[in-house]
Each structure stands twice: as C-alpha cells, then as structure tokens.
Design an enzyme around this catalytic site. Structure first.
Site, PDB file in Angstrom:
ATOM      1  N   LYS A 136       0.843  -1.212   0.000  1.00  0.00           N
ATOM      2  CA  LYS A 136       0.000   0.000   0.000  1.00  0.00           C
ATOM      3  C   LYS A 136       0.871   1.253   0.000  1.00  0.00           C
ATOM      4  O   LYS A 136       0.525   2.260  -0.625  1.00  0.00           O
ATOM      5  CB  LYS A 136      -0.938  -0.013   1.217  1.00  0.00           C
ATOM      6  CG  LYS A 136      -2.147  -0.898   0.952  1.00  0.00           C
ATOM      7  CD  LYS A 136      -2.921  -1.277   2.176  1.00  0.00           C
ATOM      8  CE  LYS A 136      -3.916  -2.383   1.805  1.00  0.00           C
ATOM      9  NZ  LYS A 136      -4.333  -3.212   2.908  1.00  0.00           N
ATOM     10  N   GLN A 169      -5.277  -2.442   9.051  1.00  0.00           N
ATOM     11  CA  GLN A 169      -5.052  -3.729   8.387  1.00  0.00           C
ATOM     12  C   GLN A 169      -5.617  -4.870   9.240  1.00  0.00           C
ATOM     13  O   GLN A 169      -5.326  -4.968  10.419  1.00  0.00           O
ATOM     14  CB  GLN A 169      -3.540  -3.917   8.166  1.00  0.00           C
ATOM     15  CG  GLN A 169      -3.173  -5.127   7.352  1.00  0.00           C
ATOM     16  CD  GLN A 169      -3.665  -5.041   5.906  1.00  0.00           C
ATOM     17  OE1 GLN A 169      -3.458  -4.043   5.226  1.00  0.00           O
ATOM     18  NE2 GLN A 169      -4.342  -6.085   5.450  1.00  0.00           N
ATOM     19  N   ASP A 177     -11.777   1.699   2.951  1.00  0.00           N
ATOM     20  CA  ASP A 177     -11.992   0.263   2.709  1.00  0.00           C
ATOM     21  C   ASP A 177     -13.467  -0.020   2.412  1.00  0.00           C
ATOM     22  O   ASP A 177     -13.829  -1.098   1.960  1.00  0.00           O
ATOM     23  CB  ASP A 177     -11.611  -0.537   3.978  1.00  0.00           C
ATOM     24  CG  ASP A 177     -10.307  -1.296   3.801  1.00  0.00           C
ATOM     25  OD1 ASP A 177      -9.926  -1.540   2.643  1.00  0.00           O
ATOM     26  OD2 ASP A 177      -9.693  -1.648   4.828  1.00  0.00           O
TER      27      ASP A 177
END
Ligand code: NAP
Length: 282
Positions: free
Chosen positions: A52, A96, A119
């Site tokens: 990322k 995460q 997300d």
C-alpha cells in the site's frame, strides 16, 4: 484459448490516472493522504502494508504508516483512530486486518470516521452502497467490476454466480453485480451441489479461499471466470480457487492469480482515498 483479464496492467493505468488527480488536488491546496495502521506481526499483513505504501507513492498520495505491537491494548488503537479522525490533513484511514485476538474487529471498524473509511467496511458506507448511492466502492468487488468493464464484459442480463458470502468480498460483489442488472446467485459452504449452481454462470466469481474448489465440471463453455481468492500452496506459490490450467480452455475470459484481482483491489483503494480527499464525492 481464453483472454486473460490483466489486472496488473489495468491497475497501473488506474494508478497513473490517480497520480494526475493527486497532482491537481495538490495544485488546489490539498495533499491527499492515507494513514495505514498495522497492529501485530502477521507476515502477510506486513506485505500488504508495504504494497500500500508503494501504491501511495505511485499514485501521488502521501502514505502515513503506524505500527503497534501484538500486545497493544484496544484503547491505544482507539486513541490513534480518534487522532486520525480529527486530522483534516488525513483523508483515508485503513486498519489492516486481521487484528490480534484482544481486538473487537467490528468495534474498530465502527470507530473509523465513515468519511475516511476508504476500505468501505463501515456500516454507513455499506448501507449507502447497498442503496445505490455509494460514498466509496468496496475495493475488491469494485476492482472486479473495473476489470469486467475494461474488457467490455457487461453483466446486464447475465447469470452471475458468486461463490462466497463474506462482508468484504461475496456480499458487496453480489450488490455491485445486481446494480449492473445481472441475475445473481450467491453460493457458500452450505450450498448443495455447488457444481450445478456454478455451471449456470455466464460470469463466475469465486471468493471462497479454497485451493482447487472450482473444477472443470463447474464451468460452462464460454464463461467468464473471475478468481478473487489468494491461496498459498505448500511450496509458497499464490493460487486462486480455480484449477486454472484445466478451466482456461473452456472460458472466454479468466483472471490469472496472481496478476488479476489482487492489484485491482489496491488501485481502487487509491481511488477511494482520492474520493475522500475530494470530500467523499464519487
Ligand atoms: P472468508 O471470509 O473466509 O469467506 C469465504 C467464503 O467462502 C464464505 O462465505 C464461505 O462460506 C465460502 N466457502 C468456503 N468454502 C466453501 C466451499 N467449499 N464451497 C462454497 N463456498 C465456500 O474469505 P474472504 O475474506 O471473503 O476472502 C475469500 C478469498 O478471497 C480468500 O482467498 C482471500 O485471501 C481472497 N481475497 C482476495 C482479495 C484480493 O484482492 N484479490 C481481497 C480479499 C480477499 P460460509 O459463509 O458458508 O462459511
């Protein structure tokens, strides 16, 4: 021979587009920024976070990384999320997953400001997406849709079968296909005769995470097969759910693993961060 849906190539194209958009945002006085939080020492998560960071660099987005040990207390993570929620110069926040056992994943998702939930996991964003007025798009399913669009595959009127009903892949995948007027069936571990269900698919999306689940007898001649899964073989190779070599001759289009859906997920995350930097307008 099937055409391969090249997610790597398309993701590079999308990231280049993001870099142009980031430059325009900077010019207008906003530096887009994504904060990524890693808790614990899961090796796969560490790789995802590293990727990322690279994606941010390529997309002209400032990436901020935060790391906490396996032993971190939930209140420490909530304090960090609060701080990031309050910062006007941070547009996207990504924690995460998976988190160590002492964390309540749902509570963590709920703590993130929905306007920074790039997300698209927060119930507010899932609700907006389900109602057809999305603020952000769920990264993996939107990556699949972008790949289909790139190759001119229109789900309208098609029979689509999604294998898997998780909150992050299967369910939102079904919603996005529905929005594009497909007839969608969602199969899961309790579906009797999975082969029969899959065989009716014009577009088969597999997201079960079971190596070798999708075999030749489950695929209709000419079908499009999208393999979302990322399974590790005993010798460390990355493979999808489908037995690629057996199935490819039957398909019109198929995604490779790796190089199919994975890079697309990452590119959509960058797009979502820019959407957030624009104030949440898709
Ligand atoms: P998950 O939460 O474990 O969900 C798996 C789903 O598959 C469940 O709904 C499960 O059914 C179903 N399933 C499992 N075994 C099955 C079987 N034998 N027959 C039919 N259905 C079965 O996993 P996930 O988070 O959705 O991820 C799925 C896969 O996609 C994993 O390999 C993951 O690594 C990969 N993934 C890839 C990306 C990417 O960017 N490419 C992103 C996210 C995830 P039940 O609900 O009945 O248990």
């Amino acid at each position: 021979m099937a055409t391969r849906l090249d997610g790597k190539a398309l993701s590079e194209k999308l990231k280049k587009r993001c870099a142009l958009e980031s430059a325009a945002l900077r010019e207008a006085g906003t530096e887009p920024c994504l904060a990524v939080v890693l808790v614990g020492s899961d090796p796969a998560s560490a790789v995802y976070v590293k990727n990322k960071k690279k994606d941010c660099e390529e997309s002209g987005i400032r990436g901020e990384s935060y790391e906490m040990p396996d032993t971190a207390e939930p209140k420490e993570l909530f304090a960090l999320i609060d701080k990031l929620n309050g910062r006007g110069d941070v547009h996207g926040i990504l924690v995460q997953f998976p988190l160590p056992a002492q964390f309540d994943a749902r509570a963590v998702l709920m703590a993130i400001d929905p306007k920074k939930d790039v997300d698209c996991f927060h119930p507010e964003n899932v609700g907006l997406m389900t109602q057809g007025a999305p603020r952000f798009l769920p990264c993996t399913p939107a990556g699949v849709m972008a790949l289909l669009d790139e190759y001119g595959i229109d789900p309208l009127g098609k029979e689509c079968v999604v294998v898997g009903r998780s909150d992050i892949v299967g369910k939102p995948m079904a919603m996005l296909l529905l929005r594009r007027h497909a007839t969608v069936t969602v199969a899961h571990s309790r579906t009797p005769d999975l082969a029969r269900v899959c065989r009716r698919a014009d577009i088969l999306v597999s997201a079960a995470g079971k190596l070798g689940l999708i075999t030749r007898d489950m695929v209709k001649q000419g079908a499009v097969v999208v393999d979302v899964a990322m399974n590790r073989t005993a010798d460390g190779k990355l493979k999808g759910d489908a037995l690629f070599d057996d199935i490819e001759p039957l398909c019109s289009y198929i995604t490779p693993v790796p190089g199919g859906v994975g890079p697309m997920t990452r590119a959509i995350l960058m797009q979502n961060t820019l959407t957030a930097a624009h104030g949440g307008k898709l």
